[in-house]
Design an enzyme around this catalytic site. Structure first.
Site, PDB file in Angstrom:
ATOM      1  N   GLY A  25      48.456 -20.896  -2.616  1.00  0.00           N
ATOM      2  CA  GLY A  25      48.719 -20.209  -3.874  1.00  0.00           C
ATOM      3  C   GLY A  25      49.036 -18.748  -3.621  1.00  0.00           C
ATOM      4  N   CYS A  26      48.591 -17.879  -4.493  1.00  0.00           N
ATOM      5  CA  CYS A  26      48.866 -16.441  -4.366  1.00  0.00           C
ATOM      6  C   CYS A  26      48.445 -15.921  -2.996  1.00  0.00           C
ATOM      7  CB  CYS A  26      48.108 -15.689  -5.458  1.00  0.00           C
ATOM      8  SG  CYS A  26      48.115 -13.903  -5.259  1.00  0.00           S
ATOM      9  N   PHE A  27      49.409 -15.358  -2.255  1.00  0.00           N
ATOM     10  CA  PHE A  27      49.058 -14.917  -0.897  1.00  0.00           C
ATOM     11  C   PHE A  27      48.171 -13.686  -0.876  1.00  0.00           C
ATOM     12  CE2 PHE A  27      53.854 -13.579  -0.469  1.00  0.00           C
ATOM     13  CZ  PHE A  27      53.712 -12.598  -1.447  1.00  0.00           C
TER      14      PHE A  27
END
Length: 221
Positions: free
Chosen positions: A40-42
């Site tokens: 998901g969001c890095f």
């Protein structure tokens, strides 16, 4: 010349000894290794894994697709095949690849094939990237163990490693940045904006609900 001739046997013996030590202790000879995952969001993955003892660095980027030198806009816009991913460099004498994979599964929702938490779309899916048969076998082993522990089907794919493209500079270490950014919460420093985003996205709440006390980084849940 005579001095040099006398030194040759000593130098040769020393080189052989060094070679034997390196050959006999491959872990010691290997000072760092790399694990690449998509969760998901890095920003969140980078923040989580940089807190793990033995991790040297975590870098946000893009991988798994076909577009060369993609931008954030390219990847999140779709069609590139790339994942938002993080390249984790670690010291294998301090933390094992297996342990990092165990932490990874317990920091995401590996049952979700459509993205992660509030971030939807192909670029936000989970994945593990492997470079050889040994890494592939280990990833499969840890996946099976995680699936058994969770009691639900895990959909996180294990994919062959491809070129990793480092994300734009402003994405690196976003979670602790001090630049002023404009958000839906108003002007905030990056670190504060990150905290607000993470909470609003429901990442920790979902991971804690899914994994309970085994949740790796879901602080306060």
């Amino acid at each position: 010349m005579r001095v040099l001739e006398k030194l040759k046997p000593f130098v040769l013996t020393s080189l052989i000894a060094v070679g034997l030590v390196a050959h006999g202790n491959p872990v010691q000879a290997q000072s760092s290794a790399v694990l690449t995952v998509a969760g998901g969001c890095f920003w969140c993955v980078e923040s989580d894994f940089e807190s793990v003892p033995g991790v040297i660095e975590a870098v946000s980027g893009y991988t798994g697709g076909t577009t060369q030198d993609p931008t954030y806009k390219d990847v999140t816009g779709g069609g590139t095949g790339h994942f938002e991913a993080v390249q984790i460099t670690f010291d294998p004498t301090k933390v094992s690849r297996k342990r990092l994979l165990e932490l990874f599964f317990r920091s995401v929702d590996p049952t979700d094939s459509g993205g992660q938490f509030c971030d939807r779309g192909d670029s936000y899916r989970t994945a593990i990237f492997v470079s050889n048969s040994e890494e592939n076998a280990l990833a499969r082993e840890v996946t099976a163990e995680a699936q058994h522990a969770l009691g639900q089907k895990i959909v996180t794919p294990i994919l062959a490693a491809q070129t990793f493209y480092k994300a734009e500079d402003y994405h690196q270490d976003y979670y602790k940045g001090q630049s002023l950014v404009f958000t839906r919460f108003g002007p905030k420093r990056q670190a504060e904006a990150y905290k607000r985003y993470r909470q609003a996205c429901g990442r920790d709440a979902r991971v804690a609900k899914l994994w309970g006390s085994a949740a790796s980084f879901a602080k306060g849940h």
